[in-house]
Design a protein around this motif. Structure first.
Motif, PDB file in Angstrom:
ATOM      1  N   ILE A  43       0.871  -1.309  -0.144  1.00  0.00           N
ATOM      2  CA  ILE A  43       0.013  -0.130   0.027  1.00  0.00           C
ATOM      3  C   ILE A  43       0.699   1.228   0.003  1.00  0.00           C
ATOM      4  N   ARG A  44       0.744   2.094  -1.028  1.00  0.00           N
ATOM      5  CA  ARG A  44       1.525   3.244  -1.014  1.00  0.00           C
ATOM      6  C   ARG A  44       0.752   4.653  -1.034  1.00  0.00           C
ATOM      7  N   PRO A  45       0.667   5.136   0.409  1.00  0.00           N
ATOM      8  CA  PRO A  45      -0.087   6.433   0.543  1.00  0.00           C
ATOM      9  C   PRO A  45       0.657   7.625  -0.050  1.00  0.00           C
ATOM     10  N   ARG A  46       0.156   8.542   0.087  1.00  0.00           N
ATOM     11  CA  ARG A  46       0.514   9.880  -0.546  1.00  0.00           C
ATOM     12  C   ARG A  46       0.804  10.792   0.733  1.00  0.00           C
ATOM     13  N   THR A  47      -0.112  10.701   1.661  1.00  0.00           N
ATOM     14  CA  THR A  47      -0.437  11.747   2.700  1.00  0.00           C
ATOM     15  C   THR A  47      -0.508  11.063   3.999  1.00  0.00           C
ATOM     16  N   THR A  48      -0.115  12.006   5.046  1.00  0.00           N
ATOM     17  CA  THR A  48      -0.212  11.438   6.311  1.00  0.00           C
ATOM     18  C   THR A  48      -1.845  11.073   6.814  1.00  0.00           C
ATOM     19  N   ASP A  49      -2.744  11.890   6.010  1.00  0.00           N
ATOM     20  CA  ASP A  49      -4.107  11.577   6.456  1.00  0.00           C
ATOM     21  C   ASP A  49      -4.297  10.344   5.900  1.00  0.00           C
ATOM     22  N   VAL A  54      -5.361   4.239   6.528  1.00  0.00           N
ATOM     23  CA  VAL A  54      -5.013   3.015   6.196  1.00  0.00           C
ATOM     24  C   VAL A  54      -4.669   1.853   7.754  1.00  0.00           C
ATOM     25  N   MET A  55      -3.982   2.767   8.583  1.00  0.00           N
ATOM     26  CA  MET A  55      -3.828   2.255   9.947  1.00  0.00           C
ATOM     27  C   MET A  55      -4.913   1.829  10.822  1.00  0.00           C
ATOM     28  N   ARG A  56      -6.136   2.743  10.427  1.00  0.00           N
ATOM     29  CA  ARG A  56      -7.457   2.656  11.059  1.00  0.00           C
ATOM     30  C   ARG A  56      -7.846   1.202  10.846  1.00  0.00           C
ATOM     31  N   ILE A  57      -7.827   1.138   9.280  1.00  0.00           N
ATOM     32  CA  ILE A  57      -8.573   0.030   8.711  1.00  0.00           C
ATOM     33  C   ILE A  57      -7.829  -1.441   9.165  1.00  0.00           C
ATOM     34  N   CYS A  58      -6.304  -1.145   9.118  1.00  0.00           N
ATOM     35  CA  CYS A  58      -5.530  -2.295   9.478  1.00  0.00           C
ATOM     36  C   CYS A  58      -5.897  -2.837  11.131  1.00  0.00           C
ATOM     37  N   SER A  59      -5.924  -1.701  11.717  1.00  0.00           N
ATOM     38  CA  SER A  59      -6.134  -1.957  13.210  1.00  0.00           C
ATOM     39  C   SER A  59      -7.824  -2.630  13.503  1.00  0.00           C
ATOM     40  N   SER A  60      -8.715  -2.090  12.908  1.00  0.00           N
ATOM     41  CA  SER A  60      -9.941  -2.731  13.046  1.00  0.00           C
ATOM     42  C   SER A  60      -9.911  -4.070  12.336  1.00  0.00           C
ATOM     43  N   GLY A  61      -9.157  -4.448  11.076  1.00  0.00           N
ATOM     44  CA  GLY A  61      -9.204  -5.888  10.659  1.00  0.00           C
ATOM     45  C   GLY A  61      -8.024  -6.692  11.385  1.00  0.00           C
ATOM     46  N   ASP A  62      -7.323  -6.233  12.228  1.00  0.00           N
ATOM     47  CA  ASP A  62      -6.200  -6.950  12.720  1.00  0.00           C
ATOM     48  C   ASP A  62      -5.153  -7.435  11.762  1.00  0.00           C
ATOM     49  N   LEU A 169      14.334  17.453  15.221  1.00  0.00           N
ATOM     50  CA  LEU A 169      13.795  18.274  16.111  1.00  0.00           C
ATOM     51  C   LEU A 169      12.539  18.328  16.091  1.00  0.00           C
ATOM     52  N   GLY A 170      11.634  17.792  15.354  1.00  0.00           N
ATOM     53  CA  GLY A 170      10.102  17.537  15.453  1.00  0.00           C
ATOM     54  C   GLY A 170       9.825  15.990  14.712  1.00  0.00           C
ATOM     55  N   ILE A 171       8.598  15.643  14.969  1.00  0.00           N
ATOM     56  CA  ILE A 171       8.377  14.438  14.261  1.00  0.00           C
ATOM     57  C   ILE A 171       6.797  14.507  14.356  1.00  0.00           C
ATOM     58  N   GLU A 172       6.358  13.797  13.003  1.00  0.00           N
ATOM     59  CA  GLU A 172       4.952  13.545  12.863  1.00  0.00           C
ATOM     60  C   GLU A 172       4.895  12.023  12.760  1.00  0.00           C
ATOM     61  N   ALA A 173       3.933  11.184  13.260  1.00  0.00           N
ATOM     62  CA  ALA A 173       3.867   9.945  13.158  1.00  0.00           C
ATOM     63  C   ALA A 173       2.384   9.515  13.382  1.00  0.00           C
ATOM     64  N   GLY A 178      -4.063   4.537  14.192  1.00  0.00           N
ATOM     65  CA  GLY A 178      -4.427   5.645  13.384  1.00  0.00           C
ATOM     66  C   GLY A 178      -4.388   7.019  14.085  1.00  0.00           C
ATOM     67  N   ARG A 179      -4.165   7.111  15.360  1.00  0.00           N
ATOM     68  CA  ARG A 179      -4.096   8.663  15.888  1.00  0.00           C
ATOM     69  C   ARG A 179      -2.930   9.088  15.515  1.00  0.00           C
ATOM     70  N   LEU A 180      -2.798  10.603  15.410  1.00  0.00           N
ATOM     71  CA  LEU A 180      -1.699  11.349  14.914  1.00  0.00           C
ATOM     72  C   LEU A 180      -0.763  11.728  16.087  1.00  0.00           C
ATOM     73  N   LEU A 181       0.278  11.389  16.031  1.00  0.00           N
ATOM     74  CA  LEU A 181       1.274  11.937  17.181  1.00  0.00           C
ATOM     75  C   LEU A 181       2.129  13.139  16.491  1.00  0.00           C
ATOM     76  N   ARG A 182       1.957  14.471  17.061  1.00  0.00           N
ATOM     77  CA  ARG A 182       2.887  15.309  16.498  1.00  0.00           C
ATOM     78  C   ARG A 182       3.485  16.195  17.297  1.00  0.00           C
ATOM     79  N   ARG A 183       4.821  16.198  17.165  1.00  0.00           N
ATOM     80  CA  ARG A 183       5.505  17.272  18.184  1.00  0.00           C
ATOM     81  C   ARG A 183       6.610  17.947  16.907  1.00  0.00           C
ATOM     82  N   TRP A 184       6.046  19.282  16.725  1.00  0.00           N
ATOM     83  CA  TRP A 184       6.910  19.594  15.730  1.00  0.00           C
ATOM     84  C   TRP A 184       7.257  21.176  16.240  1.00  0.00           C
TER      85      TRP A 184
END
Ligand SMILES: Cc1cc2nc3c(=O)[nH]c(=O)nc-3n(C[C@H](O)[C@H](O)[C@H](O)COP(=O)(O)OP(=O)(O)OC[C@H]3O[C@@H](n4cnc5c(N)ncnc54)[C@H](O)[C@@H]3O)c2cc1C
Length: 457
Positions: A43-49, A54-62, A169-173, A178-184
């Motif tokens: 799977i080749r996403p283009r954006t953080t969203d 995709v992570m939400r789908i994977c999480s609910s599908g295990d 210095l900062g990261i977005e992950a 599927g939750r977004l962790l952002r320290r920027w």
């Protein structure tokens, strides 16, 4: 898997969910050829969203997720395990479409990049503003921002600027659910609690999917000079580094090669850096404000133990090529997947360790070739064992790690643990330390979806 794949297609587009085995093949085998995994899709996403969706789908599908950047990692962490390993379906999430690089902040000397931007692209972009990206490796054209952070890569400029963690210095992950962790923030002083960006450095895709990174940039050195010296002993390289520092020169890089390695790259078309043969060759790049070249010549004349030397003004790409082509020449020459062990030692123990590691090739009951090279100034040796029958891999790895343990070293200097070294983490980390790491993993990824089998086995 059809409904799951359809959901992913709805997020990233049909063209970016690959299920054709031929299209997926290049993603599913790692750079060394030692690990091949299985995935339902790439799977080749283009954006953080899109990553978050995709992570939400994977999480609910295990569904397990293996994150991949440039696939240049050397410990098997960038490909999923085989189908049977976890009993759950897996996908490979590739960041290769996430290549945006923001405008450079020339005052704050930093840049925000998407995870799939390559090291070469970031450095080229920084150079347009008179700055440089402080991380450099021979895999620069493929290795990505997310990959160097996830492995906490060192590379050839580590001796000067520190490892990748020091540049973050900062990261977005995106977390496993599927939750977004952002320290920027471009603040260089910011002590509010734990260093979460630092924690993700070296996490090898097991804690979160890194989607963007805010990197510190550096000024390129003024004039540089590169020397390659032929030497009989590893101590001579260490002494030379000390003398150059005492003369007021700044060490930009300090590498070591052996005669066997230089012979091998020569067989693959690379000119020898020095005509005189010797057991070791050290490549040292220095910078300074004065007459750097004449200051270096002065030091070389005073140093003991130098058999021969060449000198070129930086960047001296032909001299560097002899060192940088090692990995490529080794993988083209070995008859079995190369056993690559990236280890480090206290500088004081380095000469002894070199001797013990060179002798390894005689210790298994099958002829194999040991090619050692590495970042001598950091005490980091890349041990490459060629022609090892796959069934002897564990045994020979254990022998190398015994040398590491006896000499107070680390089983992973800069490549990480991946799938290759999970059985040996107790050599460098106590029970309490490993339990703490496991607790962090469980907190951030309770379902254990991210890179199962990497780091923890
Ligand atoms: C010729 C050559 C020279 C090299 N020289 C050096 C060197 O000098 N120093 C050094 O340290 N390494 C070196 N390496 C190893 C490699 O290039 C580094 O480990 C690099 O950091 C890997 O980056 P990548 O984008 O290819 O990551 P990948 O190989 O794709 O992945 C490596 C690990 O990072 C994880 N990962 C990748 N992207 C993300 C992301 N966005 N979010 C979360 N996890 C992610 C993967 O799951 C995997 O565990 C070299 C490799 C080669 C082939």
């Amino acid at each position: 898997m059809q409904p799951f794949l359809d959901e992913c297609r709805a997020v990233v587009g049909d063209a970016h969910v690959l299920t054709d085995p031929q299209a997926m093949a290049g993603f599913l085998t790692d750079w060394t050829g030692r690990w091949t995994g299985h995935a339902e899709a790439v799977i080749r996403p283009r954006t953080t969203d899109e990553v978050a969706a995709v992570m939400r789908i994977c999480s609910s599908g295990d569904v397990d997720v293996c994150v991949q950047g440039g696939n240049t990692g050397l410990v098997g962490g960038s490909v999923p395990p085989s189908a049977a390993a976890t009993g759950r379906p897996a996908v490979l999430l590739s960041t290769t479409r996430m290549t945006d690089i923001d405008d450079i902040d020339t005052v704050g000397r930093c840049v925000g990049v998407q995870a799939g931007a390559t090291i070469d692209a970031i450095d080229t972009h920084a150079a347009r503003s008179g700055l440089m990206f402080p991380i450099d490796l021979a895999s620069r054209e493929s290795a990505t921002a997310g990959g160097v952070v996830a492995t906490n890569a060192g590379g050839t400029r580590m001796i000067r600027h520190g490892n990748t963690r020091a540049q973050v210095l900062g990261i977005e992950a995106v977390l496993a659910d599927g939750r977004l962790l952002r320290r920027w923030s471009s603040l260089v002083k910011d002590n509010v609690g734990y260093d979460v960006p630092g924690l993700l450095a070296g996490s090898e895709g097991t804690l979160a999917v890194i989607t963007r990174v805010l990197f510190a940039l550096a000024s390129p050195p003024p004039a540089t000079t590169v020397t390659v010296v032929a030497i009989d002993h590893v101590e001579t390289a260490l002494d030379l580094i000390g003398l150059l520092r005492s003369a007021g020169l700044t060490i930009e890089a300090a590498e070591i090669m052996t005669q066997a390695g230089v012979d091998l790259v020569h067989e693959h078309g690379q000119r020898r850096p020095v005509s005189t043969s010797a057991p070791f060759y050290a490549l040292i790049e220095v910078s300074g404000v004065g007459e750097v070249e004449s200051e270096m010549i002065d030091v070389l004349e005073r140093a003991d133990g130098i058999v021969d030397a060449v000198l070129e003004p930086g960047p001296a790409r032909a001299l560097w090529a002899a060192r940088e082509n090692h990995t490529e020449a080794i993988s083209r020459s070995t008859t079995t997947p190369v056993v690559k062990l990236d280890v480090s030692f206290p500088l004081r123990a380095l000469p002894e360790a070199f001797g013990e590691l060179s002798a390894i090739e005689g210790l298994v009951g099958h002829p194999c070739r040991a090619i050692l090279f590495g970042h001598v100034g950091d005490g980091n040796i890349h041990v490459n064992l060629l022609d090892v029958p796959p069934e002897r891999t564990e045994e020979i790895t254990a022998r190398v790690f015994a040398v590491v343990a006896v000499n107070g070293g680390s089983i992973s200097a800069e490549h990480g643990i991946g799938r290759a070294k999970t059985a040996w983490t107790h050599l460098g980390r106590s029970e309490v330390d490993r339990t703490t790491m496991r607790a962090i993993k469980t907190t951030l990824d309770p379902q254990g979806l991210l890179n199962p089998g990497v780091l923890f086995g």
